[in-house]
Design a protein around this motif. Structure first.
Motif, short mmCIF file in Angstrom:
data_model
loop_
_atom_site.label_atom_id
_atom_site.label_comp_id
_atom_site.label_asym_id
_atom_site.label_seq_id
_atom_site.Cartn_x
_atom_site.Cartn_y
_atom_site.Cartn_z
N ALA A 416 -2.58 -0.35 -3.13
CA ALA A 416 -1.89 0.38 -2.00
C ALA A 416 -1.20 -0.61 -1.07
O ALA A 416 -0.45 -0.23 -0.24
CB ALA A 416 -2.65 1.31 -1.41
N ILE A 417 -1.36 -1.90 -1.15
CA ILE A 417 -0.76 -2.71 -0.31
C ILE A 417 0.67 -2.75 -0.67
O ILE A 417 1.58 -3.24 0.19
CB ILE A 417 -1.22 -4.26 -0.52
N PHE A 418 1.35 -2.51 -1.49
CA PHE A 418 2.64 -2.44 -2.07
C PHE A 418 3.31 -1.03 -1.80
O PHE A 418 4.42 -0.88 -2.27
CB PHE A 418 2.71 -2.49 -3.64
N ALA A 419 2.48 -0.11 -1.11
CA ALA A 419 3.14 1.12 -0.83
C ALA A 419 4.56 0.72 0.24
O ALA A 419 4.31 0.15 1.12
CB ALA A 419 2.27 2.03 -0.10
N PRO A 420 5.68 1.05 -0.12
CA PRO A 420 6.64 0.77 0.60
C PRO A 420 7.11 1.65 1.92
O PRO A 420 8.04 2.01 1.84
CB PRO A 420 7.97 1.10 -0.56
N LEU A 421 6.20 1.48 2.74
CA LEU A 421 6.25 2.11 4.05
C LEU A 421 7.39 1.24 4.83
O LEU A 421 7.04 0.13 5.23
CB LEU A 421 4.80 2.36 4.75
N PRO A 422 8.47 1.97 5.22
CA PRO A 422 9.36 1.04 6.00
C PRO A 422 9.18 0.90 7.30
O PRO A 422 10.02 0.00 8.19
CB PRO A 422 10.67 2.28 5.61
#
Length: 864
Positions: A416-422
């Motif tokens: 989840a560290i790669f979830a692309p939350l902008p």
């Protein structure tokens, strides 16, 4: 910075029309983290694409069709040689490279997904690739959800005109291919499958193709697709005479429900059929349209939860976190039950109010249900979950939801560290000490804690690291070693540099000033001298009986799953071993009367236990050691009325099993929860008053410099599950080494003295956090080839590295053979200052034979 190298395979593809930009590619030291805005198509243009194909990663040039618009970071499908594969659009070119003939440049096939990568996200992936010595495409494959980067594959299908007995008219190889195709219902297999099943299959395929008995075709990449659902919308304002009474009734129900419903809901509500609805659409009263819906992990509905009153220590910690407007690394060191989760919740609330998002990482999937329930009770639908146990569609849709930029909380495991939350406003790493945050395979072997630090720096937001037993690296990095009395000069040597501020925050007491559980040590040597040969000491048996009598609950911790750790012949001493790994097979009990299964916990090889010893034919085979199954069986024998739930990887394989088992225990459908390390952290169950640690010694004596730290963390964490409610808790630790410093520190709940002593040992030997480690792993099915390769690589390292680098090995791994592959390793140990001078270790791959694979594990956690 990634300096892409053009492989010989890529050069060959260039000759086949692979469009590799040899001139530009060879002379450019290109920064993948700096994409160039939007690509607007006005005239003939070309795009550089980072392609993903086995053994071939690099920049390739493609033409841009007039009907396609490509933007920086778009995921595209492109032709490569004889297949179609996925890739990332990097930059637009106004002219093709000079060394490429424009007529031979092939066009991009399609845009799969747009707008997935921001500039900061590219920088994160590039930094990860550089630090962990891997190629950028491997990092991208780990970061993206499944289904975005697909590959086509060549397939073979039987032609309808194959004559009867055709296999008698062709060669032996072609006949085997033909029979294999005929054995399949559709007569259709991939070329790779046929090659794996039949040696020399390519010759047989060529022969059958010439005879016209097979068809050769390219299957396009399989991509994740949005899920569509049919909605019914009322468009007529009045109802005419052409409607039947039943149709009028349906339309009236639709109007009363707001004029729009899902087709399935409308059918169920009106007890009608889709045919009836379609007739209404034909008459123009309603419109049926396909709408995309997001597939999300559905949690249990939660009652609304309000912020709780904080203790003075919690309030102080929250004030420090909320005061950080920029990047800061914050260690929240709180004893078990001190209310760290409530601090997280109240720290995230203002982040959401500011229109930003938060990312919460946990080490185990088993922790997500309970934590997710608490967050959903506080923040409702703004919470979503992301981890590897979700379906491909759920991961794909959750990923796309996170990219929209709406304020939300993403909870998940390391991926989840790669979830692309902008618009990221806060990152929380709960149980930050846990080794599950480190990925062992496939490459890159990243640690989510390190990536979280980089991500927080790029997003310029605080990073909160929470634990009751912080890792020594984190403790020293934030200056916590000084706070707890460690020698300050030592604690600051060799620490990785970081920007921004660091804070050590302490929560020294449990909520409501509840006492930590009493820890009783049981010396198993004395139990044996008293004639007690049971798994359970008399003290633990009495405590379980008392717990059962008072209607309370308990937890039993066993380091191993299964029934027995190995099966041995009492006549000759023969041990049943895995044929593919150098480990013993463990016995797994299923049910009374079932076949006795032996299973390897490394490669999952399974076989039925023989009736007689394979070595001497003796019938006296005995089970040794105790796993979760055996402990459960023994408890049932001693306490027939005791209700038990086993909680390990064998019982939680199915989707949702973690939640189901924990919910059953919370609702008191069982008295004891018996499990492995899965239950040592995160579980907050008020009814648990007893924790029994059946065999602590299995954690102490391991060939790893982290053994003492891991043992202390595990034992302290599982002990912390007791006494979290209003009743006092008790912990019973069974051990053959009660005098061991780790056991004594656990008994006293003394993290401070343990960490001080352990840090002094680490400093003497220059182990992390005072030095850096890189573990180079080599493996092959050929034992001689991998041993020789390890010697060759070690010689190269000695000749090319300075004296600052200590080279340990080569040596065989602790378990030299796993899944038929023989394993050797070399350990590099060096001070932090020498990291900048370390060359790219990948340059020596070319000196190894193709039969030997090499993995570079930077900052290894598991030395086995």
């Amino acid at each position: 910075m990634i300096n892409f190298m053009l492989t010989s395979a890529a050069k060959n593809l260039s000759d086949e029309g692979g469009n590799v930009s040899t001139g530009e590619f060879a002379r450019t030291n290109w920064v993948a983290a700096e994409p160039q805005g939007n690509y607007e198509v006005q005239s003939q243009q070309w795009v550089e694409v980072l392609v993903d194909c086995p053994g071939i990663q690099g920049l390739y040039t493609y033409s841009l069709p007039a009907d396609l618009v490509v933007r920086s970071g778009d995921i595209v499908s492109v032709p490569l040689g004889m297949q179609v594969t996925g890739g990332i659009a990097i930059r637009l070119l106004s002219a093709p490279p000079e060394d490429l003939d424009p007529k031979r440049i092939r066009p991009i096939e399609d845009v799969v997904t747009s707008g997935f990568f921001q500039d900061s996200y590219w920088r994160l992936l590039e930094k990860l690739a550089s630090y962990y010595s891997t190629d950028l495409m491997s990092v991208i494959r780990v970061a993206l959800p499944p289904g975005l980067l697909g590959r086509s594959q060549r397939r073979i299908k039987l032609s309808p005109n194959v004559p009867p007995g055709a296999e008698t008219f062709c060669s032996m190889i072609a006949g085997r291919v033909l029979r294999l195709l005929q054995s399949q219902k559709d007569g259709d297999y991939s070329v790779n499958y046929l090659r794996n099943q039949i040696k020399g299959a390519s010759r047989g395929i060529k022969e059958l193709s010439k005879r016209g008995w097979i068809e050769n075709y390219l299957e396009p990449p399989k991509r994740a697709k949005p899920k569509l659902k049919t909605a019914v919308t009322l468009v007529a304002k009045s109802f005419l005479d052409d409607l039947t009474p039943r149709q009028q009734e349906i339309l009236q129900i639709l109007r009363n429900r707001g004029g729009e419903l899902w087709l399935k809901d409308l059918i169920d509500l009106c007890r009608t059929t889709s045919t009836t609805i379609k007739k209404l659409a034909t008459k123009g009263y309603v419109i049926c349209s396909e709408r995309e819906i997001l597939r999300k992990a559905q949690g249990v509905a939660q009652a609304e939860d309000r912020p709780k009153e904080l203790s003075p220590a919690q309030a102080d910690a929250l004030a420090v976190i909320n005061a950080q407007q920029d990047y800061a690394q914050i260690l929240l060191h709180g004893v078990t039950g001190s209310g760290k989760t409530e601090v997280y919740l109240q720290a995230i609330a203002p982040v959401l109010e500011q229109g930003k998002s938060a990312l919460v990482l946990v080490p185990e999937i088993g922790l997500t249900p309970q934590l997710t329930d608490r967050f959903r009770a506080r923040f409702g639908s703004r919470v979503c979950v992301y981890h590897s146990k979700l379906s491909a569609g759920e991961r794909y849709d959750t990923w796309r939801q996170t990219i929209q930029g709406e304020p939300q909380v993403v909870i998940g495991t390391r991926s989840a560290i790669f979830a692309p939350l902008p618009n990221l406003g806060l990152i929380v790493l709960d149980e930050e000490h846990d080794s599950s945050f480190k990925q062992a395979r496939p490459t890159p072997t990243y640690h989510a804690g390190q990536v979280a630090q980089w991500r927080a720096e790029l997003a310029n937001c605080p990073l909160v690291l929470g634990s009751a037993t912080p890792s020594l690296e984190t403790l020293v990095a934030v200056g916590g070693a000084e706070e707890i009395g460690a020698e300050s000069e030592q604690s600051l040597q060799g620490i990785k540099e970081s920007t921004g501020q660091s804070f050590y925050l302490s929560l020294p007491e449990r909520i409501g000033s509840r006492p930590l559980p009493e820890v009783e040590l049981v010396d198993l040597r004395q139990e044996l001298s008293r004639g007690n040969r049971s798994i359970f000491s008399l003290s633990l048996q009495q405590a379980i009986a008392k717990m059962q009598e008072q209607g309370q609950q308990g937890i039993l911790f066993i380091p191993r799953r299964g029934h027995s750790t190995f099966v041995s012949c009492r006549s000759c001493g023969y041990v049943m071993e895995c044929p593919d790994c150098d480990v013993s097979l463990s016995y797994h009990y299923t049910h009374e009367g079932a076949a006795k299964l032996l299973r390897c916990h490394y490669c999952n090889h399974t076989r039925i236990q023989p009736d007689n010893c394979p070595e001497c034919s003796s019938p006296y085979l005995k089970f040794f050691g105790s796993g979760t199954q055996k402990v459960t069986q023994e408890l049932t024998r001693l306490f027939p009325e005791l209700r038990c739930i086993r909680f390990d990887s064998d019982t939680t394989r199915n989707k949702g099993a973690h939640r189901q088992l924990i919910d059953r225990f919370i609702h008191k459908e069982a008295d004891l929860l018996i499990g492995t390390q899965m239950l040592t952290k995160g579980l907050d169950i008020a009814g648990v008053t007893l924790v029994g640690i059946v065999a602590a010694d299995g954690l102490l004596h391991r060939s790893d410099y982290r053994a003492a730290e891991r043992a202390f963390q595990t034992l302290t964490q599982v002990a912390g599950r007791a006494g979290r409610g209003n009743l006092l808790g008790k912990v019973i630790v069974q051990t053959y080494s009660p005098e061991h410093p780790v056991i004594q520190a656990v008994k006293a709940h003394d993290y401070h003295s343990f960490s001080t002593t352990e840090l002094s040992h680490r400093a003497e030997l220059n182990y992390p956090p005072y030095g850096n480690l890189i573990l180079i792993k080599l493996s092959s099915i050929d034992p001689q080839a991998v041993a020789q390769a390890a010697e060759t690589l070690a010689d190269l390292l000695i000749d090319n590295l300075s004296s600052a680098y200590e080279i340990l090995g080569p040596a065989p791994a602790n378990i030299i053979r796993v899944a038929r592959r023989y394993r050797w390793q070399i350990l590099l140990k060096f001070p932090a200052a020498a990291k900048a001078d370390l060359p790219d270790l990948n340059i020596w791959r070319s000196h190894l034979p193709k039969s030997v694979s090499m993995t570079i594990d930077v900052d290894p956690v598991d030395m086995e």
